[in-house]
Design an enzyme around this catalytic site. Structure first.
Site, short mmCIF file in Angstrom:
data_model
loop_
_atom_site.label_atom_id
_atom_site.label_comp_id
_atom_site.label_asym_id
_atom_site.label_seq_id
_atom_site.Cartn_x
_atom_site.Cartn_y
_atom_site.Cartn_z
CG ASP A 1 0.00 -3.86 2.83
OD1 ASP A 1 0.45 -3.41 1.75
OD2 ASP A 1 -0.28 -3.14 3.81
N GLY B 1 2.91 6.29 8.51
CA GLY B 1 4.29 6.66 8.17
C GLY B 1 5.29 5.57 8.56
CB SER C 1 2.89 1.97 6.13
OG SER C 1 1.67 1.97 6.80
N GLY C 2 5.17 -0.33 5.96
CA GLY C 2 6.23 -0.91 5.15
C GLY C 2 7.47 -1.26 5.94
CG HIS D 1 -0.52 0.42 2.48
ND1 HIS D 1 -0.13 -0.46 3.48
CD2 HIS D 1 -0.34 1.66 3.00
CE1 HIS D 1 0.24 0.24 4.53
NE2 HIS D 1 0.13 1.51 4.28
C1 4AZ Z 1 -1.28 3.62 8.60
O1 4AZ Z 1 -2.28 4.29 8.40
C2 4AZ Z 1 -1.23 2.77 9.81
N1 4AZ Z 1 -1.44 1.00 14.46
C3 4AZ Z 1 -0.08 2.04 10.09
C4 4AZ Z 1 -0.03 1.24 11.23
C5 4AZ Z 1 -1.13 1.17 12.06
C6 4AZ Z 1 -2.28 1.91 11.79
C7 4AZ Z 1 -2.32 2.70 10.65
C8 4AZ Z 1 -1.07 0.30 13.28
O2 4AZ Z 1 -0.32 3.63 7.82
#
Ligand code: 4AZ
Length: 279
Positions: free
Chosen positions: A124, A226, A228-229, A77
């Site tokens: 993902d 932020g 993420s990944g 994503h």
């Molecule tokens: C996001 O929106 C996101 N608490 C990443 C991790 C988590 C929630 C949202 C986990 O990228």
């Protein structure tokens, strides 16, 4: 021979950053309940950046993990769409501060998992091939992937790292230093119950936590936007293993709502297939 190849790959540096053609603006978005990470402690952590004409700079959009001198594992994503031009991305490796006079690595190929639709449906994961291998040194080192028979449990020592938000919509402030937090793994069945309880809209008793996901975190200890990944790593007899890729969740650090990660173990064959066929 293999080690010679590895050494050669690890000795060649990356390219200096140049702005690409398309302009894509992404907000800079830490870890909840974390602390500053020491330089070199998480040498596989990378930042995935896109060029922002608004800021005239390459800005952080997501985390990632170096899993090979030429490959980064991130979340699907984090990639705009399946056919995104790889030249719109750069990778920062071996740094704890997001910005400065830094050498960025060029991405030559992006492979989004074919089953990916959106984060809460699973798969993902995406692979980024680097044009030049990362210059592996003390501060830059690939991480070992979770093995197929390695089950992580709540007893394992696990940490998540990143430059993401400190709370939901609470961005990490300058100087944008890498954050780390120790999180506890939550069993999938327990996590499923927690998320079912928190979901007001039930559609055909739909499952929320799939087998290719892994939950970790507790109130005030979590990953966030932020991050993420980025990597969720667990200690396995004195060495670290990559077990999760930050993926999604309801909020960040909320009570009884752990963060949800792509379970790396489920994707080891897919990852190896790609790395071996083009290395
Ligand atoms: C996001 O929106 C996101 N608490 C990443 C991790 C988590 C929630 C949202 C986990 O990228």
């Amino acid at each position: 021979m293999l080690s010679l190849l590895f050494l050669t790959l690890c000795l060649v540096g990356g390219s200096v950053a140049k702005p690409p053609a398309p302009a894509i603006k992404k907000d800079l978005v830490g870890i909840v309940g974390g602390q500053n990470a020491a330089k070199g402690k998480w040498p596989w952590q990378v930042s995935l950046k896109m060029y922002s004409y608004y800021s005239s700079a390459w800005v952080h959009i997501c985390g990632g993990s170096l899993i090979h001198p030429k490959w980064v594992l991130t979340a699907a994503h984090c990639i705009h769409h399946r056919n995104t031009d790889p030249s719109t991305y750069r990778v920062l490796a071996g740094e704890i501060y997001l910005y400065g006079d830094q050498k960025l690595l060029t991405v030559s190929r992006i492979i989004v998992h074919p089953d990916f639709v959106y984060a809460s449906r699973g798969a993902d994961v995406a692979l980024l091939q680097l044009a030049e291998p990362a210059d592996c040194s003390g501060n830059v080192q690939p991480i070992r992937l979770s093995s197929l028979n390695n089950e992580v449990t709540q007893k394992d020592e696990c940490w998540v790292t990143g430059w993401g938000a400190l709370r939901y919509y609470g961005w990490l402030p300058p100087p944008f230093r890498l954050q780390e937090v120790k999180v506890q793994v939550v069993e999938n069945s327990v996590c499923e119950q927690l998320y079912q309880k928190a979901t007001w809209y039930h559609h055909d008793d739909r499952r929320i936590i799939f087998d290719d996901m892994l939950c970790a975190g507790s109130e005030g200890r979590d990953s966030c936007q932020g991050d993420s990944g980025g990597p969720l790593v667990c200690k396995n007899s004195d060495s670290w293993t990559l077990v999760g890729v930050v993926s999604w969740g309801y909020g960040c650090g909320w009570r009884d709502l752990p963060g949800i990660y792509a379970r790396v173990q489920s994707y080891v064959p897919w990852i190896k297939q790609h790395i071996q066929s083009s290395s």
